[in-house]
Design an enzyme around this catalytic site. Structure first.
Site, PDB file in Angstrom:
ATOM      1  N   ARG A   7       0.774  -1.180  -0.054  1.00 26.41           N
ATOM      2  CA  ARG A   7      -0.154   0.131  -0.029  1.00 26.41           C
ATOM      3  C   ARG A   7       0.884   1.094  -0.214  1.00 26.41           C
ATOM      4  NH1 ARG A   7      -5.388   0.905  -0.835  1.00 26.41           N
ATOM      5  NH2 ARG A   7      -5.657  -1.274  -0.055  1.00 26.41           N
ATOM      6  N   ASN A  24      -8.058  -2.367   9.874  1.00 27.09           N
ATOM      7  CA  ASN A  24      -7.248  -2.354   8.591  1.00 27.09           C
ATOM      8  C   ASN A  24      -7.842  -3.383   7.481  1.00 27.09           C
ATOM      9  OD1 ASN A  24      -4.497  -3.333   6.870  1.00 27.09           O
ATOM     10  ND2 ASN A  24      -4.701  -0.988   7.410  1.00 27.09           N
ATOM     11  N   HIS A  80      -5.662  -4.235   4.132  1.00 30.25           N
ATOM     12  CA  HIS A  80      -5.538  -3.121   3.560  1.00 30.25           C
ATOM     13  C   HIS A  80      -3.934  -2.648   2.993  1.00 30.25           C
ATOM     14  CE1 HIS A  80      -6.223   1.266   2.555  1.00 30.25           C
ATOM     15  NE2 HIS A  80      -7.557   0.802   2.198  1.00 30.25           N
ATOM     16  N   CYS A  81      -3.252  -2.915   4.007  1.00 28.08           N
ATOM     17  CA  CYS A  81      -1.504  -2.498   4.122  1.00 28.08           C
ATOM     18  C   CYS A  81      -1.038  -3.177   3.064  1.00 28.08           C
ATOM     19  CB  CYS A  81      -0.974  -2.693   5.406  1.00 28.08           C
ATOM     20  SG  CYS A  81      -1.283  -1.515   6.616  1.00 28.08           S
ATOM     21  N   MET A  82      -1.364  -4.557   2.798  1.00 32.09           N
ATOM     22  CA  MET A  82      -0.687  -5.561   1.868  1.00 32.09           C
ATOM     23  C   MET A  82      -1.109  -5.572   0.428  1.00 32.09           C
ATOM     24  SD  MET A  82      -0.323  -9.189   4.297  1.00 32.09           S
ATOM     25  CE  MET A  82      -2.097  -9.319   4.607  1.00 32.09           C
TER      26      MET A  82
END
Length: 409
Positions: A158, A352, A397-399
């Site tokens: 991300r 997240n 979401h971060c990945m």
């Protein structure tokens, strides 16, 4: 020609980029993980299995999943691309002039897949072939010392770039340990065959200049639709960067409003998406302890040159976002459990989540209280194991770096 562009946070996700756990994570130790900005060492084999499961679950919903090692390997076949990366990564300022001179011929001749693995996973003295000054370096330093440090945070795709409507930013990141990630994204977008012919703008960041105080990371950036961009300004993203991105978007007519969200600076809330993500057009999950402290500032274009005015918002963040989206009120699902459990689940990325389509999200299985509340609110929650992947402090979401996401209806 590849279709690109991200037009919402919850519209149908068509194409996404990820990076599987690999050599970089095998080289994490309790002694080096914090210098490499990774919170803990992970059980790599299990993390790989769980990441593969994550990829499969997205593919089962019709999402095309691109993997960074594969993209970089394909990119480095191009001699111009290889030169672009090595000129910037195997440089005197990175590893010293003599070491750079010794390593450059070796890396120029390397198979592209192996080179991609090393550029992400790092190169230690022990990796060097005999005759590359290896004996001298080994006598001066330990054989496990890195001449090219690994970049394990590539797991969190991300952050180094973010697609905003019909273009992308290549983000100058806050910590030096992560800045090499952005170089890889720049190379892929410039030279990979599937991006080279695609029609898109690079809004900002595709430069070798020193960005000084202008830093941005994609976990703070949310194109929420209708030409509106939400940007968190906390630990990693600064107003110096937000203003430049806003000007580029306004000049191109790609955005009509940028909402800057001034956040408290804390490790637990390093990015906006650690405390606030969308589950549906009007549904968000949030950690209220932080979101209630956020102050908003709206940027609006003034002319065709991208100049803008800044208005301070006197309303709470949730009201500002609801008004911008044209909905009466956002439905909110707070982090679940009592005070202790909610704080634990936020730390474990309970807020997240990544939407695959409206009302369908992927979340870590361990956040049982928050997932239960999401389901009670009518959200379909697809779970993946978070015991190892979550040790780096990032969830679904971060990945993921969405490459193509449709607008919402």
């Amino acid at each position: 020609m590849r279709t690109v562009g991200v037009h919402s946070e919850v519209g149908k996700l068509r194409t996404v980029m990820v990076c599987r756990p690999s050599l970089a994570h095998q080289r994490l130790t309790p002694g080096n993980c914090h210098d490499l900005l990774f919170d803990d060492v992970i059980w790599v084999h299990e993390a790989q299995k769980d990441h593969y499961d994550f990829v499969l679950k997205m593919e089962e919903r019709g999402v095309e999943v691109l993997e960074l090692h594969d993209l970089l390997s394909d990119t480095l076949i191009d001699a111009e691309a290889r030169k672009f990366v090595l000129d910037r990564r195997v440089a005197p300022n990175v590893m010293g002039s003599q070491i750079a001179e010794l390593m450059r011929p070796w890396m120029e001749e390397m198979d592209s897949r192996r080179l991609a693995a090393f550029l992400i996973g790092g190169i230690s003295i022990a990796d060097l072939p005999e005759g590359q000054g290896k004996a001298l370096m080994a006598s001066a330093f330990h054989s496990t010392q890195f001449v090219l440090p690994p970049i394990p945070n590539t797991l969190f795709q991300r952050d180094p770039s973010c697609w905003i409507y019909n273009g992308v930013t290549c983000n100058p990141m806050f910590w030096p340990a992560r800045r090499a990630e952005t170089l890889i994204q720049r190379a892929v977008y410039k030279f990979h065959p599937s991006f080279k012919g695609a029609a898109f703008d690079i809004w900002w960041g595709d430069s070798d200049e020193q960005f000084a105080n202008a830093t941005m990371e994609g976990g703070d950036v949310m194109p929420i639709g209708d030409g509106i961009l939400l940007v968190g300004m906390g630990e990693r993203t600064t107003y110096q960067a937000v203003g430049q991105v806003a000007k580029a978007l306004f000049k191109a007519g790609a955005a009509t409003r940028v909402i800057g969200c001034l956040m408290p600076k804390s490790r637990a809330a390093m990015h906006l998406d650690t405390v606030f993500t969308f589950c549906d057009r009007d549904v968000v999950t949030l950690f209220a302890d932080v979101v209630d402290q956020i102050r908003c500032y709206s940027l609006f274009p003034l002319d065709d040159e991208g100049n803008f005015e800044v208005r301070q918002e006197d309303r709470p963040m949730l009201e500002v976002v609801a008004e911008a989206l044209g909905v009466d009120k956002l439905r909110t699902i707070a982090t679940g459990g009592n005070t202790y459990e909610a704080e634990r689940e936020q730390w474990d990325d309970g807020n997240n989540v990544v939407a695959l389509e409206p009302g369908v999200v992927v979340a870590y299985d361990r956040n049982t209280y928050t997932n239960t509340l999401l389901r009670k609110a009518g959200i379909e929650v697809i779970t993946i194991r978070g015991s190892e992947l979550g040790r780096g402090r990032g969830g679904g979401h971060c990945m993921t770096c969405p490459i193509w996401r449709e607008p919402t209806d």
